[in-house]
Design an enzyme around this catalytic site. Structure first.
Site, short mmCIF file in Angstrom:
data_model
loop_
_atom_site.label_atom_id
_atom_site.label_comp_id
_atom_site.label_asym_id
_atom_site.label_seq_id
_atom_site.Cartn_x
_atom_site.Cartn_y
_atom_site.Cartn_z
N GLU A 1 -9.56 13.71 14.93
CA GLU A 1 -9.02 14.04 13.61
C GLU A 1 -9.80 15.26 13.10
OE1 GLU A 1 -8.56 10.97 10.71
OE2 GLU A 1 -7.34 9.72 12.02
N HIS B 1 0.82 -1.21 0.00
CA HIS B 1 0.00 0.00 0.00
C HIS B 1 0.86 1.26 0.00
CE1 HIS B 1 -3.47 -2.30 -0.15
NE2 HIS B 1 -4.29 -1.49 0.48
N ASP C 1 -5.89 4.90 9.99
CA ASP C 1 -7.31 5.01 9.63
C ASP C 1 -7.80 3.76 8.91
OD1 ASP C 1 -7.29 7.53 10.65
OD2 ASP C 1 -7.02 8.53 8.72
P1 FAD Z 1 4.37 -1.88 1.96
O1 FAD Z 1 3.88 -0.90 0.94
O2 FAD Z 1 4.31 -3.28 1.59
O3 FAD Z 1 5.85 -1.48 2.42
C1 FAD Z 1 6.17 -0.16 2.79
C2 FAD Z 1 7.65 -0.03 3.10
O4 FAD Z 1 7.95 -0.77 4.27
C3 FAD Z 1 8.57 -0.58 2.02
O5 FAD Z 1 9.75 0.15 2.01
C4 FAD Z 1 8.83 -1.99 2.48
O6 FAD Z 1 10.03 -2.51 1.97
C5 FAD Z 1 8.88 -1.80 3.98
N1 FAD Z 1 8.42 -2.98 4.72
C6 FAD Z 1 7.25 -3.64 4.58
N2 FAD Z 1 7.20 -4.65 5.46
C7 FAD Z 1 8.35 -4.63 6.16
C8 FAD Z 1 8.91 -5.42 7.19
N3 FAD Z 1 8.25 -6.46 7.70
N4 FAD Z 1 10.14 -5.11 7.66
C9 FAD Z 1 10.83 -4.05 7.17
N5 FAD Z 1 10.36 -3.28 6.18
C10 FAD Z 1 9.13 -3.56 5.69
N6 FAD Z 1 -0.48 5.44 7.10
C11 FAD Z 1 -0.65 5.95 8.32
O7 FAD Z 1 0.32 6.15 9.05
N7 FAD Z 1 -1.90 6.27 8.77
C12 FAD Z 1 -3.02 6.05 8.03
O8 FAD Z 1 -4.12 6.32 8.47
C13 FAD Z 1 -2.86 5.48 6.75
N8 FAD Z 1 -3.92 5.19 5.99
C14 FAD Z 1 -3.73 4.63 4.76
C15 FAD Z 1 -4.86 4.32 3.99
C16 FAD Z 1 -4.72 3.73 2.76
C17 FAD Z 1 -5.94 3.40 1.94
C18 FAD Z 1 -3.41 3.48 2.25
C19 FAD Z 1 -3.24 2.90 0.90
C20 FAD Z 1 -2.29 3.80 3.00
C21 FAD Z 1 -2.45 4.37 4.26
N9 FAD Z 1 -1.35 4.68 5.07
C22 FAD Z 1 -1.55 5.21 6.31
C23 FAD Z 1 0.01 4.50 4.58
C24 FAD Z 1 0.57 3.17 5.04
O9 FAD Z 1 0.84 3.18 6.41
C25 FAD Z 1 1.91 2.89 4.36
O10 FAD Z 1 1.78 2.96 2.97
C26 FAD Z 1 2.42 1.49 4.75
O11 FAD Z 1 3.71 1.30 4.26
C27 FAD Z 1 1.51 0.46 4.17
O12 FAD Z 1 1.81 -0.81 4.69
P2 FAD Z 1 2.09 -1.99 3.70
O13 FAD Z 1 2.00 -3.22 4.47
O14 FAD Z 1 1.21 -1.90 2.51
O15 FAD Z 1 3.59 -1.62 3.33
#
Ligand code: FAD
Length: 516
Positions: free
Chosen positions: A278, A101, A165
């Site tokens: 918020e 994400h 969120d």
């Molecule tokens: P990924 O996109 O898979 O990874 C993100 C980064 O973290 C990459 O660099 C990856 O290599 C690294 N990573 C992933 N897993 C690990 C691990 N286990 N160890 C080390 N590194 C790792 N963020 C907020 O803070 N608050 C919010 O309310 C919020 N709402 C969101 C709502 C939506 C609809 C979306 C799409 C995003 C939102 N986000 C929010 C952003 C979100 O927190 C970040 O994009 C987060 O990285 C998403 O987690 P993911 O598992 O998809 O990570």
């Protein structure tokens, strides 16, 4: 988003990979043979590669050479550089991927290996989320999603204290950034509510760390953008779970009254203190979503927005359960009587705790149904120091946003407290006691052109730079090293020193574009 291939495909690919040597790109861009051992699930089929090449942002498309679906942390370590070993990997890039994400390819590994962390969560024993006997913490596989942590905790009457969120994000993914939402002013971000981590460093070491044990790695990894290691387990703080929530949206036409009330609410320490705070903007040049309000009030809310062109929505929640049921209405009454909102524009829903935390899932369903989920998302998130929030409002919200012919998506706007963040961690925030979380969550598609949205983002950043408003971006993606150095400011030397300590070959999370 990654879709997991069925088990039979995985089994087939595992078998094929044992028979077929795989070439991927090394650090120097040379094709190298992937070290394959029996039982390692490495996927190179077009479907797996394509799924791992894109993310929620839908802006970048970066193919990895292979996708690893590990069943044990040791398999992940196998893919990291081991300076001691004669059979060490040849140094290809490795990126952990949780839910993908990210917005601009942060979880990608060009030509290298993407590690699908959901595989590890699925095979975790005894379960991906294990709540401690006394209910004060949960040990969580980092590829598990927050919604899974919440469900497992609620089954025991407890809950994490602070949430994003949206709950369909992986624990490892949000801990690599910060994990912020409406509980941060009170409990801090998710990175402030972790007791311990298991991390596989870029050197292939499997290390347990905490504030007392290997603190350099612990603090580095929290908000560390995946640069120092891959988190495989996180020990998350839990507390008593309420059962229900009084959820309020309160409308203001006056920005000063709105921010004054927000700031007062986050500074309160007595029983009237809210559990969640918020804020967001409703603008006449955007889609005015009135679905929260009773049907009978939706027209007058829309008229209010048209009349003022911009309305500021304070969003607060107060949790309760059977113990606090007798007093909750009185508490809400006392609390709201002190607020300076536009008279007769306060609305409340009474919802189960889980539904409240999971509220964005409904928005996702709505957007998916009209084809507006899987579109480009040039989101811009930032922290704005309180001392300049009026200038920011004049220049950015009124000067730029309100002057657009049309705006797309939600704009978040709420203050939070710096004292709930730990400065030893890698995450960066403004250097003021109170700062605002501002998110321009725009979607391209329909009448909204991607280039125009990008240009608006540039103008917002330029305005802040030219006016000397010292914002910190969140979930940012810089491509120039000087921007990263500026972002980390006084922490840059620690950040780069930790990189040398834990990932000297600079293999991890290349999609962040910090060290390559
Ligand atoms: P990924 O996109 O898979 O990874 C993100 C980064 O973290 C990459 O660099 C990856 O290599 C690294 N990573 C992933 N897993 C690990 C691990 N286990 N160890 C080390 N590194 C790792 N963020 C907020 O803070 N608050 C919010 O309310 C919020 N709402 C969101 C709502 C939506 C609809 C979306 C799409 C995003 C939102 N986000 C929010 C952003 C979100 O927190 C970040 O994009 C987060 O990285 C998403 O987690 P993911 O598992 O998809 O990570």
């Amino acid at each position: 988003m990654t879709t997991n291939p069925s088990l039979s495909i995985i089994a087939l690919m595992t078998l094929l990979m044992c028979l077929t040597p795989t070439l991927i790109k090394s650090q120097e861009g040379i094709d190298v043979l992937l070290p394959i051992t029996l039982n390692l699930t490495v996927l190179t089929d077009p479907f797996s590669i394509s799924a791992a090449s894109r993310d929620f942002g839908n802006i970048t498309d970066v193919n990895p050479g292979a996708v690893l679906c590990p069943s044990t942390p040791a398999e992940v370590a196998h893919f990291s550089y081991d300076s001691e070993s004669t059979t060490s990997s040849p140094g290809f890039k490795v990126a952990a991927r949780g839910q993908g994400h990210s917005l601009r390819g942060q979880a990608s590994a060009p030509g290298g290996v993407v590690v699908n962390m959901t595989c590890l969560a699925k095979t975790a024993t005894p379960a991906a989320v294990v709540v401690s006997a006394d209910g004060t913490y949960a040990d969580v596989a980092a590829g598990a999603m927050w919604v899974e942590v919440l469900e497992a905790a609620l089954a025991r009457g407890v809950s994490p204290v602070t949430f994003t969120d949206y709950l369909y994000l992986s624990v490892g993914g949000t801990l690599s950034n910060a994990g912020i939402g409406g509980q941060v002013f009170r409990h801090g971000p998710q990175i402030s509510n972790v007791h311990e981590l298991d991390v596989i460093t870029g050197k292939g070491d499997m290390v347990t760390c905490s504030p007392k044990l290997n603190p350099e790695l612990f603090y580095g990894v929290l908000g560390g953008l995946g640069q120092f290691g891959i988190i495989t387990r996180a020990r998350i703080a839990l507390d008593h779970a309420p059962t229900r929530v009084k959820w309020l949206r309160i409308l203001y036409s006056d920005f000063s009254a709105f921010t004054r009330d927000q700031e007062r609410l986050i500074s309160m320490a007595n029983d009237l203190r809210v559990d969640f705070l918020e804020g967001q903007l409703m603008m006449s040049n955007g889609i005015v979503d009135t679905s929260f309000f009773p049907l009978s009030d939706q027209t007058r809310v829309a008229s209010l927005v048209n009349e003022h062109r911009i309305i500021y929505v304070l969003e607060v929640a107060k949790y309760y359960d059977t113990t606090t049921l007798p007093i909750i209405d009185q508490v809400i009454d006392t609390l709201t009587r002190t607020l300076g909102f536009t008279s007769e524009f306060m609305f409340m829903q009474d919802v189960p705790y889980f539904d409240f935390l999971n509220r964005v899932r409904n928005e996702e369903d709505k957007l998916r149904s009209i084809g507006l989920w899987e579109v480009p998302h040039p989101w811009l998130n930032m922290f704005v120091p309180k001392s300049r929030v009026l200038d920011f409002h004049e220049g950015v919200i009124k000067g730029l946003l309100l002057n657009q012919t049309a705006t797309s998506g939600v704009t978040l706007f709420y203050p939070t407290n710096r004292n709930k963040w730990n400065n030893l961690m890698s995450a960066m925030i403004p250097n003021e006691d109170v700062f605002y979380v501002v998110g321009f969550l725009q979607s391209a598609g329909g009448s909204h052109n991607f280039e125009e949205l990008e240009s608006l983002n540039d103008r917002i950043i330029n305005f802040c730079n030219n006016s000397g408003i010292k914002i910190k971006e969140y979930l940012m993606h810089y491509t120039k090293k000087e921007d990263w150095i500026k972002h980390f400011g006084p922490k840059w030397s620690d950040f780069s020193r930790r990189k040398m300590m834990f990932d000297p070959e600079k293999l991890l999370s290349p999609g962040q574009d910090i060290f390559n």
